[in-house]
Motif scaffolding. Structure first.
Motif, PDB file in Angstrom:
ATOM      1  N   ASP A 137      -3.950  -4.615   4.276  1.00  0.00           N
ATOM      2  CA  ASP A 137      -4.451  -5.673   4.965  1.00  0.00           C
ATOM      3  C   ASP A 137      -5.018  -5.257   6.424  1.00  0.00           C
ATOM      4  O   ASP A 137      -5.904  -5.849   6.969  1.00  0.00           O
ATOM      5  CB  ASP A 137      -3.479  -6.659   5.233  1.00  0.00           C
ATOM      6  N   ASP A 164       9.326   1.401   8.569  1.00  0.00           N
ATOM      7  CA  ASP A 164       9.003   0.108   8.616  1.00  0.00           C
ATOM      8  C   ASP A 164       9.895  -0.769   9.580  1.00  0.00           C
ATOM      9  O   ASP A 164      11.204  -0.444   9.867  1.00  0.00           O
ATOM     10  CB  ASP A 164       9.482  -0.726   7.181  1.00  0.00           C
ATOM     11  N   LEU A 187      -2.513  -7.960  -2.861  1.00  0.00           N
ATOM     12  CA  LEU A 187      -1.549  -6.935  -3.404  1.00  0.00           C
ATOM     13  C   LEU A 187      -2.339  -5.801  -4.154  1.00  0.00           C
ATOM     14  O   LEU A 187      -2.058  -4.714  -4.085  1.00  0.00           O
ATOM     15  CB  LEU A 187      -0.356  -7.473  -4.334  1.00  0.00           C
ATOM     16  N   SER A 224       0.723  -1.172  -0.015  1.00  0.00           N
ATOM     17  CA  SER A 224      -0.256  -0.077  -0.174  1.00  0.00           C
ATOM     18  C   SER A 224       0.821   1.377   0.187  1.00  0.00           C
ATOM     19  O   SER A 224       0.597   2.215  -0.786  1.00  0.00           O
ATOM     20  CB  SER A 224      -0.936   0.138   1.005  1.00  0.00           C
ATOM     21  N   GLY A 277       9.569  -5.978   6.727  1.00  0.00           N
ATOM     22  CA  GLY A 277      10.538  -5.252   5.596  1.00  0.00           C
ATOM     23  C   GLY A 277      10.008  -4.257   4.795  1.00  0.00           C
ATOM     24  O   GLY A 277       8.869  -4.600   4.321  1.00  0.00           O
ATOM     25  N   PHE A 324       7.025   1.069  14.845  1.00  0.00           N
ATOM     26  CA  PHE A 324       5.802   2.206  14.953  1.00  0.00           C
ATOM     27  C   PHE A 324       5.457   1.717  16.414  1.00  0.00           C
ATOM     28  O   PHE A 324       4.784   0.610  16.604  1.00  0.00           O
ATOM     29  CB  PHE A 324       4.967   2.109  13.870  1.00  0.00           C
TER      30      PHE A 324
HETATM   31  C1  LIG Z   1       4.005 -15.619   1.547  1.00  0.00           C
HETATM   32  C2  LIG Z   1       2.917 -14.781   0.849  1.00  0.00           C
HETATM   33  C3  LIG Z   1       2.448 -14.811  -0.417  1.00  0.00           C
HETATM   34  C4  LIG Z   1       1.501 -14.091  -0.856  1.00  0.00           C
HETATM   35  N1  LIG Z   1       1.019 -14.215  -2.115  1.00  0.00           N
HETATM   36  C5  LIG Z   1       0.256 -13.209  -2.717  1.00  0.00           C
HETATM   37  C6  LIG Z   1      -0.107 -13.134  -4.028  1.00  0.00           C
HETATM   38  O1  LIG Z   1       0.372 -13.867  -4.803  1.00  0.00           O
HETATM   39  N2  LIG Z   1      -0.980 -12.317  -4.324  1.00  0.00           N
HETATM   40  C7  LIG Z   1      -1.532 -11.357  -3.563  1.00  0.00           C
HETATM   41  O2  LIG Z   1      -2.196 -10.621  -4.175  1.00  0.00           O
HETATM   42  N3  LIG Z   1      -1.311 -11.136  -2.367  1.00  0.00           N
HETATM   43  C8  LIG Z   1      -0.370 -12.245  -1.824  1.00  0.00           C
HETATM   44  N4  LIG Z   1      -0.157 -12.218  -0.489  1.00  0.00           N
HETATM   45  C9  LIG Z   1      -0.828 -11.150   0.294  1.00  0.00           C
HETATM   46  C10 LIG Z   1      -0.068  -9.676   0.090  1.00  0.00           C
HETATM   47  O3  LIG Z   1       1.226  -9.816  -0.177  1.00  0.00           O
HETATM   48  C11 LIG Z   1      -0.594  -8.671   1.099  1.00  0.00           C
HETATM   49  O4  LIG Z   1      -2.017  -8.742   0.904  1.00  0.00           O
HETATM   50  C12 LIG Z   1      -0.013  -7.435   0.680  1.00  0.00           C
HETATM   51  O5  LIG Z   1       1.275  -7.349   0.781  1.00  0.00           O
HETATM   52  C13 LIG Z   1      -0.748  -6.298   1.689  1.00  0.00           C
HETATM   53  O6  LIG Z   1      -0.067  -5.301   1.535  1.00  0.00           O
HETATM   54  P1  LIG Z   1       0.058  -4.037   2.801  1.00  0.00           P
HETATM   55  O7  LIG Z   1       0.621  -2.844   2.513  1.00  0.00           O
HETATM   56  O8  LIG Z   1      -1.441  -4.193   3.356  1.00  0.00           O
HETATM   57  O9  LIG Z   1       0.862  -4.955   3.951  1.00  0.00           O
HETATM   58  P2  LIG Z   1       2.211  -5.450   4.040  1.00  0.00           P
HETATM   59  O10 LIG Z   1       3.073  -5.602   2.439  1.00  0.00           O
HETATM   60  O11 LIG Z   1       2.157  -6.815   4.555  1.00  0.00           O
HETATM   61  O12 LIG Z   1       3.258  -4.598   4.503  1.00  0.00           O
HETATM   62  C14 LIG Z   1       3.144  -3.962   5.927  1.00  0.00           C
HETATM   63  C15 LIG Z   1       4.432  -3.706   6.555  1.00  0.00           C
HETATM   64  O13 LIG Z   1       4.185  -3.130   7.970  1.00  0.00           O
HETATM   65  C16 LIG Z   1       5.456  -3.411   8.421  1.00  0.00           C
HETATM   66  N5  LIG Z   1       5.000  -3.417   9.909  1.00  0.00           N
HETATM   67  C17 LIG Z   1       4.362  -4.028  10.649  1.00  0.00           C
HETATM   68  N6  LIG Z   1       4.395  -4.015  11.886  1.00  0.00           N
HETATM   69  C18 LIG Z   1       4.961  -2.813  12.163  1.00  0.00           C
HETATM   70  C19 LIG Z   1       5.401  -2.000  13.255  1.00  0.00           C
HETATM   71  N7  LIG Z   1       4.807  -1.841  14.280  1.00  0.00           N
HETATM   72  N8  LIG Z   1       6.331  -0.825  12.759  1.00  0.00           N
HETATM   73  C20 LIG Z   1       6.585  -0.694  11.719  1.00  0.00           C
HETATM   74  N9  LIG Z   1       6.269  -1.387  10.594  1.00  0.00           N
HETATM   75  C21 LIG Z   1       5.776  -2.269  10.924  1.00  0.00           C
HETATM   76  C22 LIG Z   1       5.901  -4.530   7.848  1.00  0.00           C
HETATM   77  O14 LIG Z   1       7.468  -4.735   8.137  1.00  0.00           O
HETATM   78  C23 LIG Z   1       5.634  -4.431   6.382  1.00  0.00           C
HETATM   79  O15 LIG Z   1       6.596  -4.217   5.721  1.00  0.00           O
HETATM   80  C24 LIG Z   1       0.848 -13.023  -0.032  1.00  0.00           C
HETATM   81  C25 LIG Z   1       1.309 -12.951   1.306  1.00  0.00           C
HETATM   82  C26 LIG Z   1       2.316 -13.833   1.767  1.00  0.00           C
HETATM   83  C27 LIG Z   1       2.777 -13.535   3.063  1.00  0.00           C
END
Ligand SMILES: Cc1cc2nc3c(=O)[nH]c(=O)nc-3n(C[C@H](O)[C@H](O)[C@H](O)COP(=O)(O)OP(=O)(O)OC[C@H]3O[C@@H](n4cnc5c(N)ncnc54)[C@H](O)[C@@H]3O)c2cc1C
Length: 468
Positions: A442, A38, A450, A17, A67, A178
């Protein structure tokens, strides 16, 4: 004492995001001062020791889920091009806006060199047969076009994207936890973070919180502490299954991933397939409280001979219980306790026969597990009966569409859980009930993929820019 640091926009969490949100913001206005915080490492430094040691060594901050570039960094990045998959943010915006923004994100993927044709666009005879079989068995086939980058391709894309963000002057603060929001009179003013020993306050009137699944619990605590609007949502609990590719061949070849939804006859609970990885690998994710969860991924260039996919049961609760998050965590803790910190693996044959699996029994099967991060055991000791019944019913009905699926060779890894139980109260621009505080991906409770994470990050930024 550090100088007070202020930014036009702060992204909390550096995942999908935030990266796409930041890219949108800096392209719209190169003068913006943007910070991405992060908990994990920068992408280039994210290395899972398992790649060299072949097993999970329980790092304090798991490089696979924490990460910069988020959970997507190690995923094989199947990018679904339809609002029905990856979340339900269309319920607060519109289907057209979500679909248009997905196409816009796909355009960014193409700008970075990923021009492969999406799969699943045209039906051939084999696909029609699968669809017919789904209809006959009360399975909804959510067939959407999908771009598939592969774990290696996805890493390449994110590396390029982050390099561009750095070139454009966006600041990153990796290895930074955070801690808290700074909120005054229901307006966001900044955040408190901790990098190394020192706590620091970063200031901004516009914050996009995108902590992913790994930070979903933290987000819920923030809602409780600051009275940010949210409700307890549902939680997805199930197994990751692994089966020889030969069984999944027709589905893999034609759909890459066939998303199926099924309401069980016994309980009328929703079951769905999720994140299918042809010729892929099982991933063990270490979460907070030493919980180990199953997941899966697939490389574009490195192949196994197994397909893995999740079979998830969506559970929501009515009054008086409102802690689905704790419920799912307790199940995961129980399983992790039984295995001493690993996944639990059982063959479907052993599960049906009511006996535990052992390494020796698994070695007799036609399948070689693609991970060693498991203990062969008995899932029924850790999984609630209703959920296990649902899983088994779904396996049997899946077998009607995919003959051989319900074989003794099907391996079940427990538990796979999607923690997205906090449903934030958001307006159509992703703004929370606190002015200037946005939630995306998420951890908002509206995303699970994604595509929707990127869409939400972009929509939040567009609203911020429209107000600046
Ligand atoms: C193994 C795996 C396979 C996947 N395959 C797919 C796929 O093929 N297709 C698909 O659409 N989706 C897939 N997903 C799901 C997809 O990766 C997520 O839906 C997407 O990354 C969500 O994006 P986001 O920005 O909400 O969170 P994320 O991308 O998870 O990013 C959240 C970030 O917040 C950080 N964070 C957490 N807590 C803290 C804190 N306290 N302080 C600072 N930073 C923090 C984390 O380090 C992370 O970098 C998969 C997930 C996994 C784990």
């Amino acid at each position: 004492m550090k100088n007070k640091r202020s930014f036009d926009i702060i992204f909390v969490g550096g995942g999908q995001s935030s990266i796409f949100g930041a890219y949108e913001a800096i392209n719209a206005n190169p003068e913006l001062k943007i910070m991405i915080v992060d908990k994990g490492q920068m992408l280039k430094k994210r290395v899972c020791p398992k790649e060299t040691l072949g097993r999970c060594v329980n790092c304090p901050t798991c490089a696979i889920i924490y990460g910069v570039s988020g959970a997507g960094a190690f995923s094989d990045s199947k990018f679904n091009m339809d609002y029905r998959v990856g979340g339900d943010v269309h319920t607060i915006t519109s289907k057209d806006l979500v679909n248009d923004t997905i196409q816009y994100v796909a355009g960014i993927y193409r700008d970075f060199g990923f021009g492969d044709e999406p799969t699943g666009l045209k039906y051939n005879d084999e696909m029609e047969k699968i669809k017919r079989s789904c209809i006959e068995n009360d399975i909804q086939l959510v067939d959407t076009p999908t771009m598939h980058l592969g774990t290696d391709g996805s890493r390449e894309l994110y590396t390029k994207l982050i390099d561009v963000l750095l070139e454009k002057g966006i600041e990153f603060s990796p290895n930074t936890d955070f801690l808290d929001f700074i909120i005054e009179n229901n307006e966001i003013k900044g955040i408190t973070i901790k990098a190394s020993e020192e706590e620091e306050k970063l200031y901004s009137n516009h914050i996009v919180s995108a902590l992913g699944r790994s930070g979903a619990k933290k987000m819920m605590k923030m809602c409780q502490k600051h009275d940010i609007g949210y409700s307890a949502g549902s939680v997805d609990i199930g197994v990751r299954v692994e089966i020889p590719d030969v069984i999944m061949k027709t589905i893999n070849k034609n759909f890459y991933e066939a998303k199926m939804v099924f309401y069980t006859k016994k309980y009328n609970d929703k079951m769905r397939t999720f994140c299918s990885n042809p010729s892929g690998f099982i991933a063990a994710e270490k979460h907070k409280d030493d919980i180990m969860l199953a997941n899966g991924h697939a490389y574009k260039n490195k192949k196994s001979t197994n397909t893995n996919l999740a079979l998830l049961c969506t559970k929501s609760f009515t009054e008086p219980f409102n802690q689905p998050f704790e419920y799912a965590s307790s199940i995961a803790k129980m399983s992790t306790m039984l295995t001493g910190g690993k996944l639990m693996c059982q063959s479907y044959g052993d599960l049906k026969a009511g006996r535990r699996s052992t390494e020796e029994k698994i070695s007799r099967l036609n399948i070689i597990p693609t991970t060693t991060d498991y203990v062969a055991g008995d899932i029924s000791l850790a999984c609630p009966k209703r959920i296990l019944d649902n899983i088994m019913e779904f396996i049997e009905v899946h077998d009607k569409v995919t003959p051989g699926f319900a074989s003794n060779d099907l391996l079940l890894y427990f538990p796979e859980i999607k923690f997205r139980s906090t449903r934030m109260e958001l307006d159509s621009n992703m703004e929370t009930t606190v002015k200037g505080l946005y939630s995306a991906g998420d951890s908002s409770g509206y995303g699970s993929g994604l595509n929707i994470a990127a869409v939400m990050g972009i929509l939040a930024v567009r609203d911020i820019l429209s107000k600046k």
